[in-house]
Design a protein around this motif. Structure first.
Motif, PDB file in Angstrom:
ATOM      1  N   TYR A 133      -6.867   5.778   7.481  1.00 50.35           N
ATOM      2  CA  TYR A 133      -5.437   5.917   7.216  1.00 50.35           C
ATOM      3  C   TYR A 133      -4.720   5.080   8.269  1.00 50.35           C
ATOM      4  N   ILE A 134      -3.903   4.131   7.811  1.00 44.81           N
ATOM      5  CA  ILE A 134      -3.285   3.174   8.730  1.00 44.81           C
ATOM      6  C   ILE A 134      -1.769   3.354   8.701  1.00 44.81           C
ATOM      7  N   THR A 135      -1.166   3.441   9.890  1.00 48.30           N
ATOM      8  CA  THR A 135       0.291   3.491  10.008  1.00 48.30           C
ATOM      9  C   THR A 135       0.753   2.308  10.843  1.00 48.30           C
ATOM     10  N   GLN A 136       2.054   2.031  10.757  1.00 43.05           N
ATOM     11  CA  GLN A 136       2.637   1.061  11.679  1.00 43.05           C
ATOM     12  C   GLN A 136       3.808   1.730  12.387  1.00 43.05           C
ATOM     13  N   THR A 137       3.959   1.389  13.661  1.00 42.11           N
ATOM     14  CA  THR A 137       5.063   1.911  14.455  1.00 42.11           C
ATOM     15  C   THR A 137       5.939   0.745  14.868  1.00 42.11           C
ATOM     16  N   ALA A 138       7.230   0.851  14.520  1.00 39.20           N
ATOM     17  CA  ALA A 138       8.213  -0.176  14.879  1.00 39.20           C
ATOM     18  C   ALA A 138       9.433   0.526  15.449  1.00 39.20           C
ATOM     19  N   MET A 139       9.946   0.025  16.543  1.00 38.66           N
ATOM     20  CA  MET A 139      11.106   0.599  17.236  1.00 38.66           C
ATOM     21  C   MET A 139      10.901   2.088  17.524  1.00 38.66           C
ATOM     22  N   GLY A 140       9.645   2.462  17.828  1.00 46.37           N
ATOM     23  CA  GLY A 140       9.336   3.836  18.189  1.00 46.37           C
ATOM     24  C   GLY A 140       9.174   4.790  17.030  1.00 46.37           C
ATOM     25  N   CYS A 141       9.223   4.287  15.795  1.00 44.59           N
ATOM     26  CA  CYS A 141       9.124   5.155  14.617  1.00 44.59           C
ATOM     27  C   CYS A 141       7.870   4.816  13.822  1.00 44.59           C
ATOM     28  N   GLU A 142       7.087   5.856  13.482  1.00 41.15           N
ATOM     29  CA  GLU A 142       5.822   5.657  12.775  1.00 41.15           C
ATOM     30  C   GLU A 142       5.998   5.853  11.272  1.00 41.15           C
ATOM     31  N   SER A 143       5.382   4.954  10.517  1.00 40.64           N
ATOM     32  CA  SER A 143       5.468   4.967   9.045  1.00 40.64           C
ATOM     33  C   SER A 143       4.559   6.017   8.435  1.00 40.64           C
ATOM     34  N   GLU A 144       4.680   6.165   7.127  1.00 34.12           N
ATOM     35  CA  GLU A 144       3.685   6.891   6.345  1.00 34.12           C
ATOM     36  C   GLU A 144       2.392   6.073   6.413  1.00 34.12           C
ATOM     37  N   SER A 145       1.287   6.652   5.978  1.00 33.79           N
ATOM     38  CA  SER A 145       0.021   5.931   6.076  1.00 33.79           C
ATOM     39  C   SER A 145      -0.342   5.220   4.773  1.00 33.79           C
ATOM     40  N   THR A 146      -1.126   4.164   4.936  1.00 29.31           N
ATOM     41  CA  THR A 146      -1.779   3.479   3.829  1.00 29.31           C
ATOM     42  C   THR A 146      -3.243   3.907   3.875  1.00 29.31           C
ATOM     43  N   VAL A 147      -3.771   4.325   2.728  1.00 29.86           N
ATOM     44  CA  VAL A 147      -5.164   4.781   2.665  1.00 29.86           C
ATOM     45  C   VAL A 147      -6.048   3.604   2.253  1.00 29.86           C
ATOM     46  N   VAL A 148      -7.095   3.365   3.021  1.00 27.38           N
ATOM     47  CA  VAL A 148      -8.029   2.279   2.730  1.00 27.38           C
ATOM     48  C   VAL A 148      -9.438   2.850   2.674  1.00 27.38           C
ATOM     49  N   GLU A 149     -10.149   2.528   1.588  1.00 25.19           N
ATOM     50  CA  GLU A 149     -11.534   2.973   1.438  1.00 25.19           C
ATOM     51  C   GLU A 149     -12.471   1.782   1.491  1.00 25.19           C
ATOM     52  N   ILE A 150     -13.518   1.916   2.295  1.00 21.84           N
ATOM     53  CA  ILE A 150     -14.565   0.907   2.406  1.00 21.84           C
ATOM     54  C   ILE A 150     -15.845   1.581   1.898  1.00 21.84           C
ATOM     55  N   THR A 151     -16.341   1.113   0.766  1.00 21.25           N
ATOM     56  CA  THR A 151     -17.508   1.724   0.148  1.00 21.25           C
ATOM     57  C   THR A 151     -18.707   0.802   0.290  1.00 21.25           C
ATOM     58  N   VAL A 152     -19.810   1.348   0.781  1.00 20.32           N
ATOM     59  CA  VAL A 152     -21.070   0.613   0.874  1.00 20.32           C
ATOM     60  C   VAL A 152     -22.065   1.343  -0.021  1.00 20.32           C
ATOM     61  N   SER A 153     -22.474   0.664  -1.092  1.00 24.05           N
ATOM     62  CA  SER A 153     -23.403   1.256  -2.055  1.00 24.05           C
ATOM     63  C   SER A 153     -24.844   0.985  -1.643  1.00 24.05           C
ATOM     64  N   GLU A 154     -25.694   1.988  -1.846  1.00 33.46           N
ATOM     65  CA  GLU A 154     -27.105   1.860  -1.533  1.00 33.46           C
ATOM     66  C   GLU A 154     -27.753   0.921  -2.539  1.00 33.46           C
TER      67      GLU A 154
END
Length: 188
Positions: A133-154
């Motif tokens: 879950y990735i957020t960005q903080t600008a001018m001291g304020c943190e955003s909502e998160s972006t969800v990123v999935e990294i899948t490694v298949s067997e």
């Protein structure tokens, strides 16, 4: 300084005993807003500046400037996940957003388990799905998160086949096993 949506504290003037406080919207003290010790800011995004004076025995003091800054919440950053096969080279996750923003990677949706900060994140690369879950903080304020999935298949097991001997004129059918979920694998 506040972030959009924060509870904005009242401005409380203090001074001499028995003083009357007056709030103005301009430095020339021509646009009176209200009197009283407490002023409730508008709380809108931007900078609100008020000037407060105190009056004792009909004499008004010079003003004190008070700035209430409310910064906007930045949008969630941009980043994408990917799907890989076991053994593939796993690319870093790269977050982009506002200029000068700080990116923070978390392992949970509640944003309580920070992994790291920075524009890039190197996934673990193990078989399964890793969610960040990735957020960005600008001018001291943190955003909502972006969800990123990294899948490694067997990788599937190699198919099994046995050598066979077919005499000229005979026919046979070859059905290898070892496909996914016990289904026959394809022969090309």
């Amino acid at each position: 300084t506040y972030c959009e949506g924060d509870m904005i504290a009242d401005v409380v003037a203090t001074g001499e005993a028995g003083a009357t406080f007056t709030y103005y919207s301009d430095a020339a003290l021509t646009m009176m807003i209200q009197t009283g010790a407490t002023y409730t800011p508008m709380g809108t995004v931007g900078t609100e500046t008020v000037y407060v004076t105190q009056t004792v025995n009909n004499c008004e003091s010079a003003s004190t400037e008070v700035m209430i800054i409310v910064n906007p919440i930045p949008a969630a950053p941009m980043a994408i996940g990917a799907t890989y096969c076991e053994g593939d080279m796993i690319a870093d996750v790269v977050a982009t957003g506002e200029a000068g923003a700080t990116f923070t990677y978390y392992s949970d949706a509640a944003l309580t388990m920070m992994i790291q900060t920075g524009a890039t994140y190197t996934p673990m690369g193990t078989v399964g799905t890793e969610t960040v879950y990735i957020t960005q903080t600008a001018m001291g304020c943190e955003s909502e998160s972006t969800v990123v999935e990294i899948t490694v298949s067997e990788n599937p097991a190699e198919p099994m086949a046995m050598d066979i001997t077919v005499c000229d004129g005979e026919s046979t059918e070859i059905t290898p096993v070892g496909g996914m979920n016990g289904s026959p694998a394809s022969i090309v």
